[in-house]
Scaffold this motif. Structure first.
Motif, PDB file in Angstrom:
ATOM      1  N   GLN A   1      36.227  36.728  66.755  1.00 35.31           N
ATOM      2  CA  GLN A   1      35.871  38.022  67.405  1.00 35.31           C
ATOM      3  C   GLN A   1      34.973  37.699  68.347  1.00 35.31           C
ATOM      4  O   GLN A   1      34.923  37.903  69.510  1.00 35.31           O
TER       5      GLN A   1
ATOM      6  N   GLU B   1      32.597  45.137  61.385  1.00 36.98           N
ATOM      7  CA  GLU B   1      31.595  46.072  61.554  1.00 36.98           C
ATOM      8  C   GLU B   1      31.399  46.786  60.084  1.00 36.98           C
ATOM      9  O   GLU B   1      32.280  46.943  59.533  1.00 36.98           O
TER      10      GLU B   1
ATOM     11  N   GLY C   1      31.265  46.809  68.189  1.00 38.61           N
ATOM     12  CA  GLY C   1      32.080  45.952  68.343  1.00 38.61           C
ATOM     13  C   GLY C   1      33.375  45.872  68.962  1.00 38.61           C
ATOM     14  O   GLY C   1      34.183  44.932  69.766  1.00 38.61           O
TER      15      GLY C   1
ATOM     16  N   GLN D   1      33.076  46.195  72.491  1.00 33.44           N
ATOM     17  CA  GLN D   1      32.955  44.724  73.029  1.00 33.44           C
ATOM     18  C   GLN D   1      34.117  43.908  73.305  1.00 33.44           C
ATOM     19  O   GLN D   1      34.421  42.991  74.119  1.00 33.44           O
TER      20      GLN D   1
ATOM     21  N   LEU E   1      23.465  43.735  68.321  1.00 32.86           N
ATOM     22  CA  LEU E   1      24.736  43.681  69.087  1.00 32.86           C
ATOM     23  C   LEU E   1      24.490  44.991  69.859  1.00 32.86           C
ATOM     24  O   LEU E   1      25.119  45.100  71.043  1.00 32.86           O
TER      25      LEU E   1
ATOM     26  N   HIS F   1      27.038  51.062  65.828  1.00 25.35           N
ATOM     27  CA  HIS F   1      26.781  49.461  65.201  1.00 25.35           C
ATOM     28  C   HIS F   1      25.926  49.692  64.195  1.00 25.35           C
ATOM     29  O   HIS F   1      24.646  49.905  64.323  1.00 25.35           O
TER      30      HIS F   1
ATOM     31  N   ILE G   1      27.238  43.850  60.514  1.00 22.74           N
ATOM     32  CA  ILE G   1      28.438  43.383  60.208  1.00 22.74           C
ATOM     33  C   ILE G   1      28.438  43.079  58.531  1.00 22.74           C
ATOM     34  O   ILE G   1      27.435  42.522  58.054  1.00 22.74           O
TER      35      ILE G   1
END
Lengths: 99, 482
Positions: free
Chosen positions: B53, B129, B146, B149, B171, B276, B279
């Motif tokens: 990722q 996530e 994410g 992104q 993030l 977010h 993670i």
């Protein structure tokens, strides 16, 4: 709505989204192509019939399910678009009634 | 780098010295080291190209776009190139759906299925996530930061200006900064990092200062975002996402969000909500194997119990990278190498002295890379209240439409253990097989029953842990002709 951040020209790919011909770029997945074409909802949730769209874009949420060339429940984010591909979203939970 | 044969029709498992699952920094690093010292190595990757990722898209994007993503992203280029030029076999677009104690990996690729057997198995499938449910989070228009992104890294897509980024974690600021580099200014940042957490993080700040580049970077992103005039709401609580209602009948997609802060309740209209809350390690493989796991109360996640080399409680099976513990890309690369070195010694490719001399600098570098972690973990700890007291209407299991109220009813009815609850509510039985609900259901059960999450446990994982069609399965055992 998602748009391309630059106008770098990549090879265009024409495919069918619910019977309508649309365009994406070579490196687009079906998920990114859906979002680029303003489609936020690709299915309805199985039990409560609520609209769902892609959430994780990496293959762990299973929300972005679409029908690809007749095959149901494929993760849109895990497949690149291909020339002539037929992609269908579903409007009702469990129904695949697009032409 | 050799591409592994595409059609994996076989009647017996092909043997490898080392099979690696995942091609992020940990997997790529492990593959480079393993193949360099003579191990027959195969990398099975769910994604379409290497990078995992964090370095997604790095092998096919133009330099101009890659520069927008910042210096940390560009570091991945060297690693990906070294991986591509190594002698490890690489098989992308591959779904591993079963692993066993004898280190067989069952997988699907290109409409077929296959099995390989390894002397050493390195699981480097990384993190995802943290699914943190809130009312309305399943609405189209709400996605993980994410995910946005990924759209930016892999497809050069940016959302409209009518976008709000919300949650807690580095993030958030990185993404908003990346969008600014691409000329897109979003509507607002809603930061859920609480004042209390910031105060408790201060005791870790002295050590974190040793990793001042990380801190300076974070401060730079925040400064530039403020300079661009993007409002940042801090100390936010209680997020909800609300759909537009046409004629009070149609529930369509995201229309606005609400949240609270010290000045009251805010309601902001938006087309996209990117969330977010940190993670967490992807544990489906280690759960499937029955490896021992610990609940980390600081990172608020399950982690496989691993040695400093990455060995799990199962012989010959390692975990490296964010899949073991959330420690970032630099540590992932080091951990991948360490797991590789350990396996190489076990397989007899290197002697113990060589292993030790190659490993020492990795252990040292990894120790230094860890200085920032306690501070980040405390500062960005996810909002406890959202985890333990979701609104009753909140969907906890997305696949099966199970709400917090449904779960509360099941617990009231006397179902205590998480697998009983799974059985009676269907939480965890949908296509994602508990990836999205496992933790939040555990938090909810723990809180309702006043037990620690470690006591609640997690869903029993059974194969296939990934989507598998009968057609794919059938190719494993082609008809034998008499």
């Amino acid at each position: 709505m998602f748009t391309r951040s630059d106008d770098e020209k990549s090879k265009p790919v024409l495919f069918y989204l619910n019977g309508r011909q649309v365009q994406g770029q070579e490196s687009d997945t079906i998920a990114s192509a859906l979002l680029l074409n303003g489609i936020a909802t690709n299915r309805k949730s199985v039990l409560a019939n609520q609209p769902r769209g892609p959430a994780c874009l990496m293959g762990v949420c299973y929300e972005c399910l679409v029908t690809i060339n007749g095959k149901h429940n494929q993760q849109a984010c895990q497949h690149l678009i291909e020339e002539g591909m037929r992609v269908e979203t579903s409007t009702e939970a469990g129904s695949y009634d697009q032409s | 780098m050799k591409r592994a044969p595409k059609q994996a029709v076989m009647t017996k498992a092909e043997q490898y010295d080392t099979v690696i699952i995942g091609a992020g920094p940990a997997g790529m690093s492990a593959a480079i080291t393993c193949s360099e010292y003579g191990a027959k190595t195969l990398v099975l990757d769910e994604q379409m190209s290497p990078g995992g990722q964090i370095y997604r898209g790095i092998s096919h994007q133009q330099a101009q776009h890659k520069a927008l993503l910042g210096p940390d992203y560009l570091k991945g280029e060297q690693l990906v190139n070294a991986f591509i030029h190594s002698s490890a076999q690489y098989q992308p677009s591959t779904r591993v759906w079963h692993l066993d104690d004898d280190r067989h990996a069952h997988f699907s690729v290109d409409g077929g299925a296959g099995i390989v057997k390894a002397k050493s198995l390195i699981i480097s499938s990384g993190a995802m996530e943290r699914p943190l449910p809130f009312k309305g989070w399943t609405l189209p228009g709400v996605m993980y930061a994410g995910a946005a992104q990924i759209l930016f890294k892999s497809h050069r897509l940016v959302p409209s200006e009518n976008t709000i980024v919300a949650g807690s974690g580095p993030l958030l600021y990185l993404l908003v900064w990346q969008y600014l580099q691409a000329g897109r200014k979003i509507k607002a940042v809603v930061d859920f990092a609480s004042f209390n957490n910031k105060v408790s993080s201060l005791k870790y700040l002295p050590k974190a200062l040793l990793a001042y580049p990380y801190l300076l970077k974070g401060m730079k992103y925040q400064r530039e975002i403020k300079k661009a005039g993007i409002p940042i709401f801090t100390g936010a609580k209680r997020l909800t996402a609300i759909a537009n209602k046409q004629n009070n009948l149609e529930v369509n997609c995201l229309d606005k969000i609400t949240f609270e802060d010290n000045s009251g309740i805010h309601s902001l209209q938006c087309e996209h909500l990117l969330t977010h809350f940190g993670i967490i390690p992807r544990i489906q493989f280690t759960q499937l194997l029955g490896c021992e796991h610990d609940w980390d109360e600081r990172q608020l996640c399950w982690k496989p119990n691993v040695s400093r080399w990455g060995e799990t409680s199962k012989a010959g099976i390692y975990v490296a990278g964010d899949g073991a513990s959330i420690t970032g890309a630099v540590t992932a690369e080091l951990s991948g190498k360490l797991a590789a070195l350990h396996s190489l010694k076990e397989q007899g490719h290197i002697e113990i002295a060589e292993r030790e001399s190659l490993a020492m600098p990795c252990f040292k570098a990894r120790e230094q890379d860890a200085y920032i972690r306690p501070f980040l973990e405390a500062y960005f700890k996810p909002p406890q209240e959202m985890l333990s007291h979701p609104d009753p209407e909140t969907i906890l299991c997305r696949c099966e439409d199970v709400t917090a109220q449904d779960l509360a009813n099941a617990i009231d009815a006397g179902h205590e253990n998480i697998n009983e609850i799974k059985f009676f509510t269907r939480c965890g039985m949908g296509p994602c097989q508990g990836r999205q609900c496992g933790q939040s259901v555990a938090h909810f059960v723990a809180n309702t029953r006043n037990e620690p999450v470690s006591a609640v446990g997690s869903y029993r994982a059974r194969p296939p842990v990934s989507n598998l069609s009968l057609g794919e399965l059938a190719t494993l055992y082609p008809e034998e002709k008499e």
